[in-house]
Write a protein that holds these residues in place. Structure first.
Motif, PDB file in Angstrom:
ATOM      1  N   UNK A 176       0.828  -1.210   0.000  1.00 50.40           N
ATOM      2  CA  UNK A 176       0.000   0.000   0.000  1.00 50.40           C
ATOM      3  C   UNK A 176       0.857   1.251   0.000  1.00 50.40           C
ATOM      4  N   UNK A 177       1.876   1.277   0.850  1.00 51.34           N
ATOM      5  CA  UNK A 177       2.671   2.496   0.966  1.00 51.34           C
ATOM      6  C   UNK A 177       3.554   2.723  -0.250  1.00 51.34           C
ATOM      7  N   UNK A 178       4.052   1.669  -0.867  1.00 50.14           N
ATOM      8  CA  UNK A 178       4.818   1.838  -2.099  1.00 50.14           C
ATOM      9  C   UNK A 178       3.933   2.438  -3.186  1.00 50.14           C
ATOM     10  N   UNK A 179       2.675   2.039  -3.213  1.00 51.15           N
ATOM     11  CA  UNK A 179       1.751   2.564  -4.215  1.00 51.15           C
ATOM     12  C   UNK A 179       1.283   3.972  -3.862  1.00 51.15           C
ATOM     13  N   UNK A 180       1.125   4.244  -2.572  1.00 53.61           N
ATOM     14  CA  UNK A 180       0.821   5.602  -2.149  1.00 53.61           C
ATOM     15  C   UNK A 180       1.970   6.539  -2.511  1.00 53.61           C
ATOM     16  N   UNK A 181       3.190   6.042  -2.397  1.00 49.02           N
ATOM     17  CA  UNK A 181       4.376   6.855  -2.659  1.00 49.02           C
ATOM     18  C   UNK A 181       4.554   7.205  -4.131  1.00 49.02           C
ATOM     19  N   UNK A 182       3.763   6.641  -5.008  1.00 46.52           N
ATOM     20  CA  UNK A 182       3.847   7.065  -6.406  1.00 46.52           C
ATOM     21  C   UNK A 182       3.601   8.564  -6.518  1.00 46.52           C
ATOM     22  N   UNK A 183       2.764   9.083  -5.629  1.00 43.03           N
ATOM     23  CA  UNK A 183       2.549  10.533  -5.617  1.00 43.03           C
ATOM     24  C   UNK A 183       3.837  11.258  -5.232  1.00 43.03           C
ATOM     25  N   UNK A 184       4.574  10.717  -4.267  1.00 51.40           N
ATOM     26  CA  UNK A 184       5.850  11.332  -3.880  1.00 51.40           C
ATOM     27  C   UNK A 184       6.824  11.341  -5.047  1.00 51.40           C
ATOM     28  N   UNK A 185       6.924  10.211  -5.747  1.00 48.58           N
ATOM     29  CA  UNK A 185       7.889  10.145  -6.840  1.00 48.58           C
ATOM     30  C   UNK A 185       7.451  11.020  -8.014  1.00 48.58           C
ATOM     31  N   UNK A 186       6.165  11.111  -8.254  1.00 46.58           N
ATOM     32  CA  UNK A 186       5.678  12.033  -9.294  1.00 46.58           C
ATOM     33  C   UNK A 186       6.049  13.467  -8.937  1.00 46.58           C
ATOM     34  N   UNK A 187       5.921  13.808  -7.659  1.00 49.65           N
ATOM     35  CA  UNK A 187       6.283  15.152  -7.205  1.00 49.65           C
ATOM     36  C   UNK A 187       7.779  15.395  -7.361  1.00 49.65           C
ATOM     37  N   UNK A 188       8.586  14.364  -7.093  1.00 47.45           N
ATOM     38  CA  UNK A 188      10.033  14.505  -7.237  1.00 47.45           C
ATOM     39  C   UNK A 188      10.431  14.762  -8.691  1.00 47.45           C
ATOM     40  N   UNK A 189       9.669  14.178  -9.615  1.00 48.23           N
ATOM     41  CA  UNK A 189       9.956  14.401 -11.033  1.00 48.23           C
ATOM     42  C   UNK A 189       9.446  15.757 -11.510  1.00 48.23           C
ATOM     43  N   UNK A 190       8.704  16.427 -10.658  1.00 50.20           N
ATOM     44  CA  UNK A 190       8.320  17.818 -10.869  1.00 50.20           C
ATOM     45  C   UNK A 190       7.634  18.109 -12.191  1.00 50.20           C
ATOM     46  N   UNK A 218       0.409  17.067 -15.811  1.00 54.90           N
ATOM     47  CA  UNK A 218      -0.475  17.363 -14.698  1.00 54.90           C
ATOM     48  C   UNK A 218      -1.477  16.274 -14.390  1.00 54.90           C
ATOM     49  N   UNK A 219      -2.061  15.677 -15.405  1.00 51.86           N
ATOM     50  CA  UNK A 219      -3.068  14.640 -15.171  1.00 51.86           C
ATOM     51  C   UNK A 219      -2.479  13.443 -14.445  1.00 51.86           C
ATOM     52  N   UNK A 220      -1.247  13.079 -14.767  1.00 55.89           N
ATOM     53  CA  UNK A 220      -0.588  11.946 -14.108  1.00 55.89           C
ATOM     54  C   UNK A 220      -0.342  12.259 -12.639  1.00 55.89           C
ATOM     55  N   UNK A 221       0.078  13.476 -12.335  1.00 52.98           N
ATOM     56  CA  UNK A 221       0.294  13.863 -10.944  1.00 52.98           C
ATOM     57  C   UNK A 221      -0.996  13.736 -10.144  1.00 52.98           C
ATOM     58  N   UNK A 222      -2.101  14.236 -10.684  1.00 55.64           N
ATOM     59  CA  UNK A 222      -3.371  14.176  -9.950  1.00 55.64           C
ATOM     60  C   UNK A 222      -3.893  12.744  -9.866  1.00 55.64           C
ATOM     61  N   UNK A 223      -3.629  11.923 -10.864  1.00 58.73           N
ATOM     62  CA  UNK A 223      -4.006  10.506 -10.783  1.00 58.73           C
ATOM     63  C   UNK A 223      -3.269   9.835  -9.625  1.00 58.73           C
ATOM     64  N   UNK A 224      -1.992  10.160  -9.459  1.00 60.54           N
ATOM     65  CA  UNK A 224      -1.217   9.584  -8.358  1.00 60.54           C
ATOM     66  C   UNK A 224      -1.732  10.101  -7.013  1.00 60.54           C
TER      67      UNK A 224
END
Length: 302
Positions: free
Chosen positions: A205-219, A224-230
């Protein structure tokens, strides 16, 4: 940096509409949080996404086209992105991400994210951990030291009994590092930051939740749509994370997923698998974003 051959340019009327829709979607996703913040109240489930990931609603609503996509100028001039960090404006007025400048500052991060996500995606998804990481974080711990002020659904003795009856199989270091000292040796394997890439698996669960963190790191390299999907996935996962936790979440309008029962176990695993399927699609898209930024590596001879 010269634009690449793969660059596409969006007409002003097209990207302006996408940017407006993105901002509206972001506002809808963060509306409850913004209202609580204005009222000075807190929410033990939703606020995690803003506190732990240092998320700002204003940045979520800022739309990026992603690497390789240029924005044609409007009648009033170049896109507002022209003054944003890591963007460049060409002689033709087209604004795009300057990937060279971005990599000069974030190259190591991009490489790490690519490696972590690609290796995670290559492993089978393991389910059935039952969210016991949250239980391990309060195992044999004094109430005043708990991360949340919510009461324990089974009480102190009942909570500790669940940890002692069910195996701890956590694979995510950033959850494991919050285990209580008595819970650490009960985990199936010790976890360290150095072994994170080798241990992360796509059912977590947390690895999948962290996809948002990694999307944010890629800035700004992430559309935009991928960031909000994460972000939306992380919010949905966080709800199950707390429903299956030892905390009583009824005061937040949520029901418990009682993982100590056969019915609760079955529900948890089914929902965990559903999240893993959603995450696999987003993880693959993030891997593609990171791969597209990194220099092409020549194959080894031999």
């Amino acid at each position: 940096m010269e634009p690449t051959a793969e660059r596409r340019v969006l007409p002003a009327e097209e990207w302006a509409g996408v940017a407006r829709d993105h901002a509206a979607r972001a506002d809808a996703l963060t509306q409850a949080h913004r209202a609580r913040r204005a009222a000075g109240s807190r929410h033990a489930i939703d606020d995690f996404l803003y506190d732990y990931y240092n998320t700002k609603p204003s940045l979520l609503r800022r739309w990026h086209p992603g690497a390789g996509t240029g924005l044609a100028p409007t009648p009033d001039g170049p896109a507002e992105h022209a003054v944003w960090r890591w963007y460049r404006t060409g002689d033709d007025g087209v604004v795009e991400l300057d990937t060279g400048a971005f990599l000069a500052e974030r190259g190591d991060t991009v490489a790490f994210v690519h490696t972590l996500l690609a290796q995670t995606a290559a492993r089978p998804a393991h389910t059935g951990c039952l969210g016991l990481h949250e239980w391990a974080m309060v195992y044999r711990q004094d109430d005043e030291r708990r991360r949340h002020t919510l009461p324990l659904r089974l009480g102190r003795e009942g909570t500790d009994a669940v940890v002692e009856q069910l195996p701890l199989q956590c694979t995510h270091f950033d959850a494991f590092r919050f285990f209580t000292p008595d819970a650490v040796p009960r985990n199936r394997a010790p976890l360290t930051r150095e072994t994170q890439v080798a241990r992360e698996q796509p059912g977590c669960l947390h690895a999948n939740m962290d996809l948002f963190k990694w999307a944010s790191k890629l800035g700004p390299a992430v559309p935009g749509a991928l960031l909000l999907d994460c972000f939306a996935l992380a919010r949905d996962i966080r709800t199950l994370d707390m429903q299956a936790s030892p905390y009583d979440v009824t005061s937040l309008g949520e029901r418990a997923v009682a993982i100590e029962t056969p019915e609760g176990k079955a529900e948890y695993v089914a929902r965990q698998r559903g999240f893993a399927e959603r995450a696999a699609v987003l993880r693959a898209r993030l891997v593609d974003v990171a791969a597209g930024l990194l220099p092409v590596r020549e194959p080894l001879a031999g």
